[in-house]
Design a protein around this motif. Structure first.
Motif, PDB file in Angstrom:
ATOM      1  N   CYS A   1      -2.168  -0.147  -0.552  1.00 28.71           N
ATOM      2  CA  CYS A   1      -3.196   0.794  -0.987  1.00 28.71           C
ATOM      3  C   CYS A   1      -2.575   2.071  -1.557  1.00 28.71           C
ATOM      4  N   ILE A   2      -3.362   2.764  -2.350  1.00 25.05           N
ATOM      5  CA  ILE A   2      -2.947   4.013  -2.990  1.00 25.05           C
ATOM      6  C   ILE A   2      -3.528   5.163  -2.169  1.00 25.05           C
TER       7      ILE A   2
ATOM      8  N   ASP B   1      -4.794   3.482 -11.624  1.00 22.45           N
ATOM      9  CA  ASP B   1      -4.051   2.380 -11.024  1.00 22.45           C
ATOM     10  C   ASP B   1      -4.957   1.569 -10.112  1.00 22.45           C
ATOM     11  N   SER B   2      -5.767   2.244  -9.316  1.00 19.71           N
ATOM     12  CA  SER B   2      -6.691   1.571  -8.413  1.00 19.71           C
ATOM     13  C   SER B   2      -7.705   0.722  -9.181  1.00 19.71           C
TER      14      SER B   2
ATOM     15  N   LEU C   1      -8.048   2.368  -2.712  1.00 21.20           N
ATOM     16  CA  LEU C   1      -7.788   3.800  -2.818  1.00 21.20           C
ATOM     17  C   LEU C   1      -8.226   4.447  -1.512  1.00 21.20           C
ATOM     18  N   ARG C   2      -7.285   5.070  -0.817  1.00 14.60           N
ATOM     19  CA  ARG C   2      -7.572   5.721   0.464  1.00 14.60           C
ATOM     20  C   ARG C   2      -7.391   7.231   0.284  1.00 14.60           C
ATOM     21  N   ILE C   3      -8.386   8.002   0.715  1.00 10.30           N
ATOM     22  CA  ILE C   3      -8.323   9.465   0.606  1.00 10.30           C
ATOM     23  C   ILE C   3      -7.916  10.008   1.966  1.00 10.30           C
TER      24      ILE C   3
END
Length: 153
Positions: free
Chosen positions: A31-32, A79-80, A87-89
């Motif tokens: 994950c990003i 990218d996600s 995508l993780r915040i």
């Protein structure tokens, strides 16, 4: 020796912090990570429509620093989306903007988060959502965010 990173001021923390493809076959380690200040740069620039100088002032960073944060955030979101990655915040080097709030019903005074966070705030004593930030009498503006109005939105 490098100088320590300056903390960036943010006004919004999302309730949902994970986004990605519905057919979630992506391994969790792939994950990003989008930091809170990167999300704030996207919100200020793309949702609020502010220019780079205004965004940098709100986040209390130099314009060039804001540009680097914003460019990195766009790259991660692209990218996600393009590569179907989660995508993780989370994380970052930030402070949440706060104001001293006063309840209009019971008079209670407390530290309240400003910006989009204020919609979740309630008076700790009576639970009311009717409050405003206390203004600096000398300057006629909010002590926390510096804006010249009663609610920091």
């Amino acid at each position: 020796m490098a100088r320590p990173k300056k903390r960036r001021k943010i006004y919004y923390v999302p309730n949902i912090k994970l986004f990605g493809p519905l057919d979630n076959d992506t391994p969790d380690e792939d994950c990003i990570i989008l930091s809170f200040e990167e999300l704030e740069s996207l919100r200020l620039m793309d949702l609020e429509g502010l220019d780079q100088v205004e965004c940098a002032e709100r986040m209390m960073v130099a314009r060039s620093t804001f540009q680097r944060i914003y460019t990195e955030a766009k790259k991660k979101v692209a990218d996600s989306l393009v590569n179907g990655r989660i995508l993780r915040i989370e994380g970052g080097n930030y402070i949440i903007n706060e104001c001293t709030a006063k309840c209009e019903k019971c008079g209670e005074v407390w530290k309240a988060a400003t910006g989009n966070l204020i919609s979740n705030e309630r008076c700790p004593r009576c639970g009311s959502r009717e409050f405003s930030c206390i203004k600096d009498e000398e300057k006629g503006q909010c002590r926390g965010c510096g804006r010249k109005h009663g609610r920091c939105l």
